[in-house]
Design a protein around this motif. Structure first.
Motif, mmCIF file in Angstrom:
data_model
loop_
_atom_site.group_PDB
_atom_site.id
_atom_site.type_symbol
_atom_site.label_atom_id
_atom_site.label_comp_id
_atom_site.label_asym_id
_atom_site.label_seq_id
_atom_site.Cartn_x
_atom_site.Cartn_y
_atom_site.Cartn_z
ATOM 1 N N THR A 3 -23.877 84.353 7.105
ATOM 2 C CA THR A 3 -22.749 85.249 7.338
ATOM 3 C C THR A 3 -21.520 84.384 7.595
ATOM 4 O OG1 THR A 3 -23.050 85.331 9.721
ATOM 5 C CG2 THR A 3 -24.301 86.936 8.412
ATOM 6 N N PRO A 4 -20.311 84.933 7.525
ATOM 7 C CA PRO A 4 -19.121 84.136 7.820
ATOM 8 C C PRO A 4 -19.167 83.496 9.214
ATOM 9 C CG PRO A 4 -18.480 86.154 6.721
ATOM 10 C CD PRO A 4 -19.955 86.262 7.005
ATOM 11 N N LEU A 5 -19.707 84.211 10.203
ATOM 12 C CA LEU A 5 -19.814 83.637 11.544
ATOM 13 C C LEU A 5 -20.783 82.461 11.549
ATOM 14 C CD1 LEU A 5 -19.188 83.624 14.555
ATOM 15 C CD2 LEU A 5 -21.000 85.322 14.863
ATOM 16 N N GLN A 6 -21.890 82.577 10.860
ATOM 17 C CA GLN A 6 -22.849 81.482 10.795
ATOM 18 C C GLN A 6 -22.252 80.271 10.072
ATOM 19 O OE1 GLN A 6 -25.914 83.784 8.886
ATOM 20 N NE2 GLN A 6 -27.167 83.840 10.753
ATOM 21 N N VAL A 7 -21.498 80.522 9.020
ATOM 22 C CA VAL A 7 -20.833 79.425 8.310
ATOM 23 C C VAL A 7 -19.880 78.700 9.256
ATOM 24 C CG1 VAL A 7 -19.204 78.861 6.458
ATOM 25 C CG2 VAL A 7 -21.049 80.485 6.043
ATOM 26 N N ALA A 8 -19.101 79.464 10.021
ATOM 27 C CA ALA A 8 -18.168 78.852 10.973
ATOM 28 C C ALA A 8 -18.909 78.048 12.024
ATOM 29 C CB ALA A 8 -17.317 79.934 11.632
ATOM 30 N N GLU A 9 -20.040 78.539 12.496
ATOM 31 C CA GLU A 9 -20.810 77.822 13.516
ATOM 32 C C GLU A 9 -21.426 76.548 12.952
ATOM 33 O OE1 GLU A 9 -23.546 80.305 15.654
ATOM 34 O OE2 GLU A 9 -22.032 81.845 15.967
ATOM 35 N N VAL A 10 -21.903 76.586 11.719
ATOM 36 C CA VAL A 10 -22.456 75.379 11.101
ATOM 37 C C VAL A 10 -21.353 74.352 10.879
ATOM 38 C CG1 VAL A 10 -23.526 74.463 8.994
ATOM 39 C CG2 VAL A 10 -24.435 76.524 10.051
ATOM 40 N N LYS A 11 -20.176 74.795 10.445
ATOM 41 C CA LYS A 11 -19.056 73.869 10.249
ATOM 42 C C LYS A 11 -18.622 73.261 11.580
ATOM 43 C CE LYS A 11 -17.292 75.912 6.024
ATOM 44 N NZ LYS A 11 -16.194 76.640 5.367
ATOM 45 N N ALA A 12 -18.612 74.063 12.622
ATOM 46 C CA ALA A 12 -18.263 73.537 13.948
ATOM 47 C C ALA A 12 -19.294 72.512 14.402
ATOM 48 C CB ALA A 12 -18.157 74.680 14.956
ATOM 49 N N LEU A 13 -20.553 72.774 14.136
ATOM 50 C CA LEU A 13 -21.614 71.837 14.483
ATOM 51 C C LEU A 13 -21.449 70.539 13.698
ATOM 52 C CD1 LEU A 13 -24.320 71.376 16.005
ATOM 53 C CD2 LEU A 13 -25.468 72.368 14.024
ATOM 54 N N ALA A 14 -21.099 70.642 12.418
ATOM 55 C CA ALA A 14 -20.935 69.469 11.566
ATOM 56 C C ALA A 14 -19.757 68.599 11.993
ATOM 57 C CB ALA A 14 -20.750 69.900 10.111
ATOM 58 N N CYS A 15 -18.785 69.191 12.665
ATOM 59 C CA CYS A 15 -17.591 68.449 13.067
ATOM 60 C C CYS A 15 -17.724 67.786 14.438
ATOM 61 C CB CYS A 15 -16.374 69.378 13.051
ATOM 62 S SG CYS A 15 -15.896 69.842 11.373
ATOM 63 N N ARG A 16 -18.858 67.852 15.034
ATOM 64 C CA ARG A 16 -19.090 67.202 16.323
ATOM 65 C C ARG A 16 -20.120 66.100 16.148
ATOM 66 N NH1 ARG A 16 -15.138 68.236 19.562
ATOM 67 N NH2 ARG A 16 -16.436 67.624 21.285
ATOM 68 N N LEU A 17 -20.072 65.123 17.005
ATOM 69 C CA LEU A 17 -21.071 64.054 16.965
ATOM 70 C C LEU A 17 -22.450 64.622 17.268
ATOM 71 C CD1 LEU A 17 -19.219 61.231 18.893
ATOM 72 C CD2 LEU A 17 -19.941 61.157 16.517
ATOM 73 N N PRO A 18 -23.472 64.189 16.542
ATOM 74 C CA PRO A 18 -24.826 64.672 16.839
ATOM 75 C C PRO A 18 -25.252 64.378 18.277
ATOM 76 C CG PRO A 18 -24.788 63.551 14.728
ATOM 77 C CD PRO A 18 -23.448 63.336 15.367
ATOM 78 N N ALA A 19 -24.869 63.220 18.804
ATOM 79 C CA ALA A 19 -25.257 62.851 20.170
ATOM 80 C C ALA A 19 -24.686 63.817 21.204
ATOM 81 C CB ALA A 19 -24.799 61.427 20.475
ATOM 82 N N GLU A 20 -23.523 64.429 20.906
ATOM 83 C CA GLU A 20 -22.945 65.404 21.836
ATOM 84 C C GLU A 20 -23.801 66.661 21.920
ATOM 85 O OE1 GLU A 20 -18.966 66.264 20.650
ATOM 86 O OE2 GLU A 20 -18.265 64.235 21.037
ATOM 87 N N ARG A 21 -24.619 66.878 20.934
ATOM 88 C CA ARG A 21 -25.505 68.052 20.902
ATOM 89 C C ARG A 21 -26.942 67.681 21.263
ATOM 90 N NH1 ARG A 21 -21.465 70.791 21.533
ATOM 91 N NH2 ARG A 21 -20.214 71.423 19.784
ATOM 92 N N GLY A 22 -27.136 66.437 21.761
ATOM 93 C CA GLY A 22 -28.469 66.015 22.175
ATOM 94 C C GLY A 22 -29.365 65.605 21.022
ATOM 95 N N VAL A 23 -28.756 65.335 19.849
ATOM 96 C CA VAL A 23 -29.522 64.917 18.680
ATOM 97 C C VAL A 23 -29.364 63.406 18.529
ATOM 98 C CG1 VAL A 23 -29.792 65.204 16.186
ATOM 99 C CG2 VAL A 23 -29.130 67.155 17.601
ATOM 100 N N PRO A 24 -30.475 62.654 18.437
ATOM 101 C CA PRO A 24 -30.378 61.185 18.388
ATOM 102 C C PRO A 24 -30.026 60.659 17.002
ATOM 103 C CG PRO A 24 -32.663 61.845 18.319
ATOM 104 C CD PRO A 24 -31.860 63.104 18.462
ATOM 105 N N LEU A 25 -28.876 61.039 16.481
ATOM 106 C CA LEU A 25 -28.407 60.589 15.172
ATOM 107 C C LEU A 25 -27.003 60.024 15.314
ATOM 108 C CD1 LEU A 25 -29.312 63.772 13.083
ATOM 109 C CD2 LEU A 25 -30.578 61.619 13.103
ATOM 110 N N SER A 26 -26.633 59.133 14.418
ATOM 111 C CA SER A 26 -25.254 58.651 14.423
ATOM 112 C C SER A 26 -24.362 59.547 13.571
ATOM 113 C CB SER A 26 -25.192 57.211 13.905
ATOM 114 O OG SER A 26 -25.700 57.148 12.588
#
Length: 128
Positions: A3-26
């Motif tokens: 949905t448009p909201l889900q797209v916005a949330e995925v884009k917001a997630l993609a624009c943050r560092l993975p480590a800020e979300r507790g994901v051990p990726l660079s």
């Protein structure tokens, strides 16, 4: 399908560092973003190709970034406003006159100043 909201949330997630979300990726990859979106309940199921297409809509490529820059200066807005006003040809709320100019200079640390030497002239040949 997102949905448009889900797209916005995925884009917001993609624009943050993975480590800020507790994901051990660079950096994020599309499969990792799809997995993380599903894990967080953003989307019931999302394939890597769907995530890639949605990010491509806004030319987002987080897997190509070497580093991320987030503004932390609390005075950034005031500092940036001066520069943006100059781009709009305004100084301290007053429009610039036609004979007033804004000159911008940027340091180019990888460039060296060199003198302009004339091209070498052809060697004179001794007369025979």
């Amino acid at each position: 399908m997102f949905t448009p909201l889900q797209v916005a949330e995925v884009k917001a997630l993609a624009c943050r560092l993975p480590a800020e979300r507790g994901v051990p990726l660079s950096r994020w990859s599309c499969p990792e973003l799809a997995y993380e979106a599903t894990r967080r309940g953003i989307a019931g199921f999302g394939s890597a190709s769907t995530v890639r297409r949605r990010l491509a809509d806004d030319a987002l490529k987080p897997w190509q970034h070497r580093s991320w820059i987030f503004i932390t200066d609390p005075d950034f807005r005031a500092k940036a406003q001066r520069v943006l006003d100059l781009y709009a040809r305004t100084w301290q709320g007053t429009p610039l006159d036609a004979d007033e100019y804004v000159i911008s200079a940027d340091e180019k640390t990888t460039m060296q100043a060199r003198c302009r030497c004339p091209p070498p002239s052809p060697r004179a040949r001794p007369a025979r």
